[in-house]
Design a protein around this motif. Structure first.
Motif, PDB file in Angstrom:
ATOM      1  N   LYS A 113       4.095  14.786 -33.395  1.00  0.00           N
ATOM      2  CA  LYS A 113       2.982  15.586 -32.874  1.00  0.00           C
ATOM      3  C   LYS A 113       3.039  17.025 -33.383  1.00  0.00           C
ATOM      4  N   ARG A 137     -10.876  18.848 -24.331  1.00  0.00           N
ATOM      5  CA  ARG A 137     -10.114  17.715 -24.887  1.00  0.00           C
ATOM      6  C   ARG A 137     -11.005  16.486 -25.021  1.00  0.00           C
ATOM      7  N   ASN A 138     -11.794  16.206 -23.988  1.00  0.00           N
ATOM      8  CA  ASN A 138     -12.664  15.029 -24.047  1.00  0.00           C
ATOM      9  C   ASN A 138     -13.756  15.189 -25.099  1.00  0.00           C
ATOM     10  N   ALA A 168      -4.732  10.200 -31.213  1.00  0.00           N
ATOM     11  CA  ALA A 168      -5.836  11.159 -31.148  1.00  0.00           C
ATOM     12  C   ALA A 168      -5.578  12.333 -32.088  1.00  0.00           C
ATOM     13  N   LEU A 169      -4.339  12.832 -32.131  1.00  0.00           N
ATOM     14  CA  LEU A 169      -4.005  13.921 -33.049  1.00  0.00           C
ATOM     15  C   LEU A 169      -4.205  13.489 -34.503  1.00  0.00           C
ATOM     16  N   ARG A 179      -0.037  19.020 -35.066  1.00  0.00           N
ATOM     17  CA  ARG A 179      -0.607  20.238 -34.458  1.00  0.00           C
ATOM     18  C   ARG A 179      -0.609  21.385 -35.468  1.00  0.00           C
ATOM     19  N   ARG A 201     -12.509   8.832 -30.443  1.00  0.00           N
ATOM     20  CA  ARG A 201     -11.555   8.363 -29.439  1.00  0.00           C
ATOM     21  C   ARG A 201     -12.293   8.281 -28.107  1.00  0.00           C
ATOM     22  N   ILE A 246      -7.843  13.645 -35.221  1.00  0.00           N
ATOM     23  CA  ILE A 246      -8.277  15.036 -35.377  1.00  0.00           C
ATOM     24  C   ILE A 246      -7.864  15.551 -36.754  1.00  0.00           C
ATOM     25  N   PHE A 291      -3.224  15.310 -25.948  1.00  0.00           N
ATOM     26  CA  PHE A 291      -3.628  14.321 -26.935  1.00  0.00           C
ATOM     27  C   PHE A 291      -2.481  13.367 -27.253  1.00  0.00           C
ATOM     28  N   THR A 292      -2.820  12.112 -27.432  1.00  0.00           N
ATOM     29  CA  THR A 292      -1.847  11.130 -27.894  1.00  0.00           C
ATOM     30  C   THR A 292      -1.630  11.341 -29.396  1.00  0.00           C
ATOM     31  N   ARG A 343     -12.009  14.516 -28.318  1.00  0.00           N
ATOM     32  CA  ARG A 343     -11.720  13.074 -28.427  1.00  0.00           C
ATOM     33  C   ARG A 343     -12.968  12.312 -28.866  1.00  0.00           C
TER      34      ARG A 343
END
Length: 92
Positions: A51, A9-10, A31-32, A55, A18, A35, A27-28, A13
Motif C-alpha cells: 500500500k 473515499r466512496n 482499490a489503491l 500511495r 470499485r 486508483i 482503501f483496500t 471508489r
C-alpha cells in the motif's frame, strides 16, 4: 455541504469502478491499484505492491508535495489528499 472523508473515499471508489462502502474504511490494496491505474501512477500493479508504494505513486502522479515522504506513505490519505485525488479523477 462539505464532503466527509467517507464521502470522498466512496466518490473515488466509484470513479475507479470499485464499489461503495457503508462503513468507514481506508482503501483496500485492490482499490489503491485501481486508483493507480486511473491516475496513471508509475506503479506496477501486477502483482499488487505494498500500500505504501501505491500511495506514494498516487501522490507523485497528481503532483502532491512530499509524495515520497515515507512517513506519509505508511498512513491512509488525509482529507486534503482525498480531495486532490477526487479532483484529479474528475479532470480525466
Amino acid at each position: 455541504m462539505t464532503r466527509t472523508v467517507d464521502d470522498l473515499r466512496n466518490e473515488i471508489r466509484q470513479a475507479v469502478g470499485r464499489y461503495e462502502r457503508r462503513e468507514s474504511t481506508a482503501f483496500t490494496k485492490e482499490a489503491l491499484a485501481a486508483i493507480c491505474e486511473a491516475v496513471h501512477a508509475d506503479v506496477e500493479t501486477d502483482p499488487i505492491p505494498p500500500k505504501s508504494r501505491m500511495r506514494s505513486g498516487i501522490r507523485r502522479s497528481i503532483g502532491m508535495p512530499d509524495a515520497d515522504d515515507p512517513d506519509r506513505a505508511d498512513r491512509p490519505f488525509r482529507k486534503d489528499e482525498l480531495e486532490s485525488i477526487a479532483a484529479a479523477l474528475d479532470g480525466e
